[in-house]
Design a protein around this motif. Structure first.
Motif, mmCIF file in Angstrom:
data_model
loop_
_atom_site.group_PDB
_atom_site.id
_atom_site.type_symbol
_atom_site.label_atom_id
_atom_site.label_comp_id
_atom_site.label_asym_id
_atom_site.label_seq_id
_atom_site.Cartn_x
_atom_site.Cartn_y
_atom_site.Cartn_z
ATOM 1 N N PRO A 91 0.822 -1.207 0.000
ATOM 2 C CA PRO A 91 0.000 0.000 0.000
ATOM 3 C C PRO A 91 0.860 1.262 0.000
ATOM 4 N N LEU A 92 0.412 2.264 -0.744
ATOM 5 C CA LEU A 92 1.181 3.488 -0.895
ATOM 6 C C LEU A 92 1.557 4.122 0.441
ATOM 7 N N LYS A 93 0.648 4.039 1.411
ATOM 8 C CA LYS A 93 0.906 4.686 2.702
ATOM 9 C C LYS A 93 2.093 4.074 3.438
ATOM 10 N N ASN A 94 2.490 2.856 3.035
ATOM 11 C CA ASN A 94 3.600 2.179 3.713
ATOM 12 C C ASN A 94 4.877 2.178 2.880
ATOM 13 N N ILE A 95 5.002 3.126 1.980
ATOM 14 C CA ILE A 95 6.139 3.113 1.070
ATOM 15 C C ILE A 95 7.475 3.203 1.812
ATOM 16 N N GLU A 96 7.500 3.899 2.944
ATOM 17 C CA GLU A 96 8.771 4.014 3.662
ATOM 18 C C GLU A 96 9.236 2.675 4.223
#
Length: 412
Positions: A91-96
């Protein structure tokens, strides 16, 4: 057409950003320019072993998969003779989380003896199950050893022998890592709705501080021009005879590679292809037959593999196959047949633009091969191939003196 931005960090890492606002998923792909061609001939299989070691733990993360799965992600990797590719999506929100995991193992692996022993055991089991104890499992080993005499394409990424993998030690691993797994020998490709945050700042935050390595200069032995046909006959415990024939071809980056690729489709892509129609359906010589190009960064092979129907003599099959190839050398294909294979190639290219994972991977691979911009030019290259181009490349390609043939016979 895939829009993207490309730039380079101070440590030499090439970064590709591909914006896609249609999905909440982000894909991260890292391709390292290292494969089995970069191995010591006496210590083969290290590039593929390293693919496994990269999931065995880095300096701060001993369990890569668990951390990624908790962030809703999935991943995989593959090793070729030329490069090694690692890819994941989440998911984009977890890219880090993705940046943290990939940057940590690019910076430094755990280098634990226990992990090395475990992964060596895993690869040796893969070697035994997929190659040594599998019907026809040694076919490509035999073919490459027959076709190449000095170039390291002589062996597959899995290596020459399980004994080579057994002999690997931690010094071998560390030397390989600090030679090839450096940011200046890698491409980082990111696809997704990356405009929602400052992706460049995050890339620099996680990857900018990784030290660059020394520039590796390849000095691979050049394969001599083959001047006579090569032949090998073996007997194995297999269900049926198999005919394998390979012809020397050029590099993936050569101008005529696209024409060679279309020849492979003309011969065996689909039920209406020439080998399927003539040698499987009409003459009923083979139960199945296929052709493909290795598409390597150094001179490669055009490979044809067919499994014979019972009662067919393998010399008869060989002669029938050569007859089909000779027809391509002497007679132009029809415009209809050429357009048909072009359409199939274009459809395959378009389908590789559907998912963010495919886009991230294609851009990383093309940049590793030569430059990412080439991906957007491929469709026009296929469209521009003419009937004369096919005739000319077949005359150049299917020369008996450049062939390597294996009669892989079933023991009676």
């Amino acid at each position: 057409m895939i829009p993207f931005e490309k730039y380079q960090l101070d440590n030499g890492l090439t970064v590709i950003l591909q914006p896609d606002e249609t999905t909440p998923i982000v894909a991260v792909d890292i391709c390292y320019l290292v494969g089995s061609r970069d191995e010591n001939p006496n210590k083969t299989g290290l590039a593929h072993l390293f693919e496994h070691l990269m999931f065995g733990g880095s300096k701060n993360v001993l369990d890569f998969d668990t951390v990624l799965q908790k962030a809703g992600g999935e991943n995989n990797a593959f090793t070729t003779v030329d490069y090694t590719n690692y890819y994941l999506s989440l998911p984009l929100k977890n890219i880090e989380t993705a940046f943290y995991l990939e940057s940590d193992r690019m910076n430094e692996l755990a280098f634990l003896p226990k992990i090395l022993d475990i992964q060596k055991h895993v690869v040796i089991e893969e070697f035994n199950q997929s190659y040594l104890n599998q019907p026809y499992g040694d076919l490509l080993f035999l073919l490459k050893d027959l076709a190449y005499k000095v170039h390291p394409y002589q062996w597959n990424p899995i290596g020459k022998s399980p004994n080579h993998i057994k002999s690997m030690n931690m010094n071998d691993v560390k030397e390989f890592f600090y030679t090839f797994y450096r940011p200046n020998n890698a491409v980082l490709s990111i696809a997704g709705d990356i405009h929602k945050f400052d992706c460049k700042d995050l890339v620099n935050k996680w990857f900018g501080g990784i030290p660059k390595g020394n520039v590796y200069k390849r000095n691979l032995p050049v394969e001599p021009t083959q001047s006579e046909a090569r032949f090998l006959e073996v007997f194995r415990n297999v269900p049926c005879d198999c005919l394998c024939k390979a012809y020397k071809m050029g590099k993936r980056t050569d101008n005529d590679f696209i024409s060679v690729d279309l020849v492979s489709d003309i011969l065996s892509n689909g039920q209406s292809s020439r080998l399927q129609q003539k040698l499987v359906k009409s003459q009923q010589i083979f139960s199945s037959i296929s052709s493909y190009t290795t598409g390597t960064l150094d001179n490669g092979l055009f490979i044809i593999i067919g499994y014979l129907n019972n009662g067919v003599e393998i010399t008869q099959a060989d002669n029938a196959l050569v007859e089909v190839l000779n027809e391509l050398k002497t007679t132009k294909i029809s415009e209809y047949e050429l357009v048909k294979v072009k359409n199939k190639a274009e459809t395959a290219l378009i389908s590789s633009e559907f998912s963010v994972q495919d886009k991230a991977m294609q851009l990383a691979l093309y940049e590793t091969i030569r430059q990412a911009e080439d991906f957007n030019l491929e469709t026009n290259k296929y469209r521009s191939v003419s009937q004369d181009d096919i005739l000319n490349i077949c005359s150049k390609l299917f020369k008996a003196e450049q062939s390597s043939t294996i009669y892989y016979k079933a023991k009676k």
